[in-house]
Design an enzyme around this catalytic site. Sequence first.
Site, short mmCIF file in Angstrom:
data_model
loop_
_atom_site.label_atom_id
_atom_site.label_comp_id
_atom_site.label_asym_id
_atom_site.label_seq_id
_atom_site.Cartn_x
_atom_site.Cartn_y
_atom_site.Cartn_z
CD GLN A 44 3.11 5.68 2.86
OE1 GLN A 44 2.13 5.12 2.39
NE2 GLN A 44 4.13 5.04 3.41
CG HIS A 94 -0.21 0.99 7.28
ND1 HIS A 94 0.73 0.65 8.21
CD2 HIS A 94 0.40 1.83 6.42
CE1 HIS A 94 1.88 1.25 7.92
NE2 HIS A 94 1.70 1.98 6.83
CD GLU A 95 -0.94 2.32 2.79
OE1 GLU A 95 -0.62 3.51 2.61
OE2 GLU A 95 -0.08 1.46 3.08
N GLY A 148 0.84 -1.18 0.00
CA GLY A 148 0.00 0.00 0.00
C GLY A 148 0.88 1.23 0.00
CG HIS A 200 0.15 6.72 5.66
ND1 HIS A 200 1.27 7.28 6.23
CD2 HIS A 200 0.44 5.41 5.47
CE1 HIS A 200 2.19 6.35 6.40
NE2 HIS A 200 1.71 5.21 5.94
CB CYS A 225 5.35 2.32 7.77
SG CYS A 225 4.76 3.83 6.98
CG LEU A 226 6.64 1.29 1.73
CD1 LEU A 226 5.97 1.48 0.37
CD2 LEU A 226 7.83 0.36 1.63
#
Length: 188
Positions: free
Chosen positions: A51, A141-142, A46, A145, A99-100
């Site tokens: 991000q 999670h997304e 994702g 953000h 997480c990226l």
Amino acid sequence: MAVRPIVISGDPVLHSPAAPVVDFDDDLRTLVQDMFETMDAAPGVGLAGPQVGVGLRLFTFSYLDDDEIETRGVAINPELWITPVPAGEADEDEDVEGCLSFPGERFPLLRAGSAVLRAVDLDQRPFEIRADGWLARIFQHEFDHLDGTLYVDRLEHFYAKIAAKVSRKRGWGVSGLSWLPGVDDLEG
């Protein structure tokens, strides 16, 4: 299409609520294509607009379940409903998340077991996905953000202290830091 730099924790775009998408134009289509390419190159499951430094309410997702069925798409201006988060502590094997924008680290975090995602696609067609397990985790999670919340903000105290130490040690927590999938190996 292009792989875009992924912003690292500390940049204001990651810690502020994203704005609704209002222009469904070629710029948005390019952004979404770039987000898919960036997510795949990272690799990730994702990726939210913030991000890649874009404070808009959208995220891409791609998940292959145990039956080899792929759920892949973009959620624009999403709404998310979740079941209650279970009581107790996160399992260090089953509930580990990464997480990226906090690259290379994984910490246990309890999430709701089920979620309902409602959004529109690039053609402004509404859709709904009912998700369980890891797909529900990805959506949560997304979606976080888009509200300016990173998963490390939700960690239990013990793991939050470790995450804060990692952030300090790597010099994160400030504006302007990013990494480029395919060039930098921060998820290694």
